[in-house]
Design a protein around this motif. Sequence first.
Motif, short mmCIF file in Angstrom:
data_model
loop_
_atom_site.label_atom_id
_atom_site.label_comp_id
_atom_site.label_asym_id
_atom_site.label_seq_id
_atom_site.Cartn_x
_atom_site.Cartn_y
_atom_site.Cartn_z
N GLN A 47 0.77 -1.10 0.10
CA GLN A 47 0.13 0.12 -0.02
C GLN A 47 0.84 1.30 -0.14
N ILE A 48 2.03 1.09 0.73
CA ILE A 48 2.93 2.36 0.60
C ILE A 48 3.67 2.57 -0.63
N ALA A 49 4.04 1.37 -0.99
CA ALA A 49 4.97 1.17 -2.25
C ALA A 49 4.32 1.39 -3.43
N THR A 50 2.96 1.10 -3.84
CA THR A 50 2.53 1.22 -5.14
C THR A 50 2.39 2.61 -5.46
N PRO A 51 2.04 3.59 -4.49
CA PRO A 51 2.08 5.07 -5.07
C PRO A 51 3.32 5.57 -5.75
N VAL A 52 4.56 5.14 -5.00
CA VAL A 52 5.67 5.34 -5.38
C VAL A 52 6.25 4.62 -6.91
N ALA A 82 6.66 4.80 -12.67
CA ALA A 82 6.16 4.17 -13.98
C ALA A 82 5.80 5.33 -14.77
N THR A 83 4.92 6.24 -14.33
CA THR A 83 4.62 7.29 -14.96
C THR A 83 5.72 8.28 -15.51
N MET A 84 6.67 8.53 -14.86
CA MET A 84 7.76 9.12 -15.22
C MET A 84 8.51 8.42 -16.48
N VAL A 85 8.79 7.21 -16.33
CA VAL A 85 9.26 6.49 -17.41
C VAL A 85 8.54 6.21 -18.57
N THR A 86 7.32 5.89 -18.55
CA THR A 86 6.32 5.99 -19.70
C THR A 86 6.47 7.51 -20.21
N LEU A 124 -0.93 8.43 -14.33
CA LEU A 124 -0.68 8.09 -13.00
C LEU A 124 -1.85 7.16 -12.57
N LEU A 125 -2.88 7.65 -12.77
CA LEU A 125 -4.15 6.90 -12.21
C LEU A 125 -3.99 5.40 -12.85
N PHE A 126 -3.89 5.29 -14.11
CA PHE A 126 -3.83 3.78 -14.80
C PHE A 126 -2.59 3.01 -13.88
N PHE A 127 -1.53 3.54 -13.86
CA PHE A 127 -0.27 2.99 -13.04
C PHE A 127 -0.82 2.33 -11.76
N LEU A 128 -1.57 3.29 -11.15
CA LEU A 128 -1.83 3.23 -9.60
C LEU A 128 -2.60 2.03 -9.53
N LEU A 129 -3.81 2.20 -10.48
CA LEU A 129 -4.82 1.07 -10.36
C LEU A 129 -4.30 -0.28 -10.63
N GLY A 130 -3.12 -0.14 -11.42
CA GLY A 130 -2.55 -1.38 -12.01
C GLY A 130 -1.78 -1.95 -10.95
N PHE A 131 -0.88 -1.11 -10.20
CA PHE A 131 -0.14 -1.66 -9.08
C PHE A 131 -0.94 -1.86 -7.83
N ASP A 132 -2.04 -1.55 -7.97
CA ASP A 132 -2.80 -1.59 -6.67
C ASP A 132 -3.39 -3.13 -6.73
#
Length: 358
Positions: A15-20, A25-29, A337-345
């Motif tokens: 839960q702590i790691a996924t936002p980071v 991932a957003t920066m790289v993409t 950012l929202l896409f990756f957040l939901l994916g990593f969630d």
Amino acid sequence: MITLIPRQSASTGWQIATPVMAVLATMVTGGLLFALLGHDPVAAIRTIFWDPLFGPAASYSRPQLLIKAAPLILIASGLAIGFRAGIWNIGAEGQYIIGGLTGAAVALALYPLEAWWLFPLMVAAGLAGGWAWGMIPAMLRNWFGASEILVSLMLVYVAQRVAAWMAFGPMRNPQGMGFPGSRNLQQYPSAANPELIAGTGAHWGVVAAAAAVLATWFLMSRHIRGFHIRAAGTAPRAARFAGVRPQTLVAFCLGLSGALAGAAGLFEVAGPAGQVTDKLGVGYGFTAIIVAFLGRLHPVGILLAGLLLALTYIGGELAQMTMALPAATVQVFQGMLLFFLLGFDLLTRFQIRRRARA
């Protein structure tokens, strides 16, 4: 073969790691996207995330950080309470617009009155306007079983039309040479939302956002209503047996989130925006949804996420001016950012296991 196995309880570490991870991932993409557009990806990422704080124009950009973050944090604080209860207010943008209109209406109706109580009355009107707009989906859900997601979202477009009508009609400045838009409230001392500390960007909206973070923390961790909200979100049937009334909770969550969004609209109209225009809604209500989830629906997380998303606004504008990046850069970043957040969630709720083929 890879399979997902449900966890018995959500992983705190993930839960702590996924936002980071989502931000990285957003920066790289985003960098890859900029490279495809023919821009230097490292320079683009630096312009968006570094230059607003430490670049040549940082003296201008840093105060903008609080200006942009305040409405995001204020709105997200209210949304997070409903989201924790499983009540989905997607129309905070409409409540933001209506709150700005009702608060500005008080000032314009009393113009040119000079009184110390005028601005507090405007804040109360902004809260009331946002609350009333938020109560429409609450009542329709409680009385008719309508989806608050659809109703609140559709009301955004109604609010936008109301704002345009007001800017071109009843609230139009009589001395504005026929141009749409109200009087400039920044030039009306009793109605203005000024910078409280010179050079910081801090106005009363920033103070309200800080107060909302503290109040949200107290409500969710120290008040019986917060227990009801958490119980309704995790175990709705058990919450009913514990005495939680779903209809009351729906009205409370949608009304509170609407009121905070309305207050954010008022602080913006009386401060940075300065007047009612047909472009009153700038997307803060939708971006605040990302802020709430990126902050894990926790007050401290929302504070940090609000500052980060505000940074993307400022950095995106800077990138448009210095690198000629497309105007949609900010929206693309926020969407990724929202896409990756939901994916990593998924990692917080499932374990990834490798299963041998039969």
